[in-house]
Write an enzyme that holds these catalytic residues in place. Structure first.
Site, PDB file in Angstrom:
ATOM      1  N   ASP A  82       0.734  -1.166   0.005  1.00  0.00           N
ATOM      2  CA  ASP A  82       0.094  -0.212   0.008  1.00  0.00           C
ATOM      3  C   ASP A  82       0.723   1.331   0.125  1.00  0.00           C
ATOM      4  OD1 ASP A  82      -2.462   1.463  -0.154  1.00  0.00           O
ATOM      5  OD2 ASP A  82      -2.499   1.535   2.042  1.00  0.00           O
ATOM      6  N   CYS A 146     -15.584  -4.881 -18.199  1.00  0.00           N
ATOM      7  CA  CYS A 146     -16.716  -4.222 -17.741  1.00  0.00           C
ATOM      8  C   CYS A 146     -17.815  -4.302 -18.846  1.00  0.00           C
ATOM      9  CB  CYS A 146     -16.406  -2.717 -17.359  1.00  0.00           C
ATOM     10  SG  CYS A 146     -15.490  -2.478 -15.839  1.00  0.00           S
ATOM     11  N   CYS A 149     -21.490  -2.658 -18.645  1.00  0.00           N
ATOM     12  CA  CYS A 149     -22.103  -2.530 -17.158  1.00  0.00           C
ATOM     13  C   CYS A 149     -21.499  -0.918 -16.757  1.00  0.00           C
ATOM     14  CB  CYS A 149     -21.323  -3.526 -16.350  1.00  0.00           C
ATOM     15  SG  CYS A 149     -21.867  -3.254 -14.668  1.00  0.00           S
ATOM     16  N   CYS A 152     -21.264   0.800 -11.120  1.00  0.00           N
ATOM     17  CA  CYS A 152     -20.315   1.331  -9.971  1.00  0.00           C
ATOM     18  C   CYS A 152     -20.587   2.948 -10.217  1.00  0.00           C
ATOM     19  CB  CYS A 152     -18.830   1.112 -10.050  1.00  0.00           C
ATOM     20  SG  CYS A 152     -18.223   1.101 -11.911  1.00  0.00           S
ATOM     21  N   CYS A 156     -22.073   5.130  -7.355  1.00  0.00           N
ATOM     22  CA  CYS A 156     -21.437   6.166  -6.639  1.00  0.00           C
ATOM     23  C   CYS A 156     -22.131   7.374  -6.479  1.00  0.00           C
ATOM     24  CB  CYS A 156     -19.992   6.622  -7.344  1.00  0.00           C
ATOM     25  SG  CYS A 156     -19.136   7.982  -6.637  1.00  0.00           S
ATOM     26  N   CYS A 199     -15.716   3.542   1.940  1.00  0.00           N
ATOM     27  CA  CYS A 199     -16.794   3.547   1.187  1.00  0.00           C
ATOM     28  C   CYS A 199     -16.634   2.244   0.518  1.00  0.00           C
ATOM     29  CB  CYS A 199     -17.061   4.664   0.442  1.00  0.00           C
ATOM     30  SG  CYS A 199     -18.356   4.504  -0.866  1.00  0.00           S
ATOM     31  N   CYS A 202     -18.927   1.317  -4.476  1.00  0.00           N
ATOM     32  CA  CYS A 202     -18.817   1.065  -6.039  1.00  0.00           C
ATOM     33  C   CYS A 202     -18.124  -0.308  -6.279  1.00  0.00           C
ATOM     34  CB  CYS A 202     -17.723   1.953  -6.615  1.00  0.00           C
ATOM     35  SG  CYS A 202     -16.369   2.252  -5.757  1.00  0.00           S
ATOM     36  N   CYS A 206     -20.723  -4.000  -7.830  1.00  0.00           N
ATOM     37  CA  CYS A 206     -20.089  -4.621  -8.936  1.00  0.00           C
ATOM     38  C   CYS A 206     -20.646  -6.128  -9.067  1.00  0.00           C
ATOM     39  CB  CYS A 206     -18.637  -4.519  -8.599  1.00  0.00           C
ATOM     40  SG  CYS A 206     -17.589  -5.270 -10.212  1.00  0.00           S
TER      41      CYS A 206
END
Ligand code: B12
Ligand code: SF4
Ligand code: SF4
Length: 301
Positions: A82, A146, A149, A152, A156, A199, A202, A206
């Site tokens: 990260d 994707c 689609c 998300c 959002c 959050c 999104c 999916c």
């Protein structure tokens, strides 16, 4: 994010002579569902309900490195989780199975996206490299993509994903509730009562996460739905007791209290006045400024 651009563009600068990267995904899914999240009380994002992954994933990576070194003497490796200047999703998307979705997250077609990424950079070629399976962005098939689609983007709440495959971090709730240190603009307040920290909307929206396996890790913040009242009023001791050792400490006590006060205000919770009284004169200025904002937004008749 502007710092260390050279390293972000070239992971080989993070480990002398780096030739390969091993990508590790750490499942944090807690079983949350989109409809429940939209209706329920303010939540803490799922990844933050577990022990802080920075340390635990690093430790696990180091164990893998020990095993690799036992197999290949003279190997030099580095584990990253990260915080290193590396584009983790971009690197992960160069493995055989997986792609970056319109929500900008790395999605594995069979495992979804609710896992954290970490990497081991290796200075020798010790594995057969994955061959990238090309993903046709117009087709959502078993190898990913994707297609048409845009769930998300639709779910959002703040318009942060208005442009597909691009996140406007200045509009993302994760930015406002985790990273931002000052007051939160009113336009985001209605959603802080849905997510108190981070959050997941999104990702919950999916289709690739519909059959996500539930994480086997110990859960520290047990309740999927958090009560904002004790969070708004918490002392330093309560804070350590409740959130110590979790990624939620990234927002600090003042950030979590700020968010909880907003959640109480937005739900017109009858305990709001008591929570506001719990802010003491010596508490951080962001809390006093948030109280002023609450009085401005909901003036007494
Ligand atoms: C900063 C950050 C945030 C910021 C900003 C996000 C952003 N888009 O930059 C905020 C706080 C908003 C955030 C939110 C979240 N985050 Co975050 N975040 C990061 C972090 C630390 C750095 C991301 C980064 O480098 N941004 C800088 C810009 C340049 O990156 P970018 O726009 O994504 O870059 C892409 C394009 O620019 C393109 N590109 C363009 N030019 C070039 C050039 C080259 C050479 C390359 C290779 C690529 C490239 O490819 C890039 C990859 O998609 C990463 C960890 C890491 N080190 O990667 C985690 C990370 C992306 N976050 C993660 C998570 C889980 C979240 C949240 C779900 C947390 C939550 N529940 O609230 C949300 C999701 C929001 C969303 N829909 O993306 C995970 C994602 C895991 C996954 N499966 O994809 C990561 C990888 C952390 C981890 N170790 O697992 N995050
Ligand atoms: S994390 Fe929430 S606010 Fe951020 S892009 Fe995803 S749905 Fe939008
Ligand atoms: S919700 Fe749809 S558009 Fe968004 S990332 Fe998932 S598959 Fe792609």
């Amino acid at each position: 994010m502007k710092n260390y651009l050279d390293k972000r563009e070239n992971p080989a600068l993070l480990l002398d002579g780096a030739k390969q990267a091993l990508i590790i995904g750490f499942n944090y899914y807690q079983g949350d569902k989109l409809n429940e999240a939209l209706k329920g009380r303010a939540r803490i994002a799922q990844y933050a309900r577990l022990k802080d992954y920075h340390k635990s994933l690093k430790k696990r990576g180091e164990l893998i490195i020990d095993e690799l070194k036992a197999e290949v003497p003279g190997l030099n490796c580095r584990v990253m989780v990260d915080s290193a200047p590396i584009l983790e999703r971009a690197l992960a998307s160069r493995t055989s199975r997986g792609f970056i979705g319109k929500n900008t997250l790395f999605i594995h077609p069979e495992q979804g996206s609710m896992f954290l990424l970490s990497e081991i950079l290796i200075d020798q070629v010790i594995m057969e490299a994955d061959q990238k399976i090309p993903v046709d962005p117009t087709q959502r098939s078993e190898v990913g993509g994707c297609g048409s689609c845009k769930r998300c983007q639709v779910y959002c709440p703040t318009g942060a994903l208005d442009e597909a495959y691009r996140l406007d971090a200045r509009k993302c709730l994760a930015y406002w509730t985790i990273e931002h240190r000052g007051v939160i603009p009113f336009e985001y307040w209605p959603w802080v009562k849905t997510y108190l920290f981070g959050c997941d909307l999104c990702q919950l929206a999916c289709p690739y996460n519909r059959t996500h396996e539930i994480s086997k890790e110990d859960v520290i913040l047990k309740a999927a739905e958090q009560d904002p009242f004790p969070i708004a009023c918490m002392s330093q001791d309560d804070y350590v007791q409740m959130f110590g050792g979790t990624p939620a400490t990234r927002a600090k006590r003042s950030g979590l209290r700020r968010n909880a006060l907003i959640a109480l205000a937005e739900t017109r919770d009858e305990r709001l006045a008591a929570a506001m009284d719990s802010v003491l004169p010596h508490d951080e200025s962001v809390l006093h400024e948030t109280l002023e904002q609450i009085r401005l937004r909901y003036p007494k008749d």
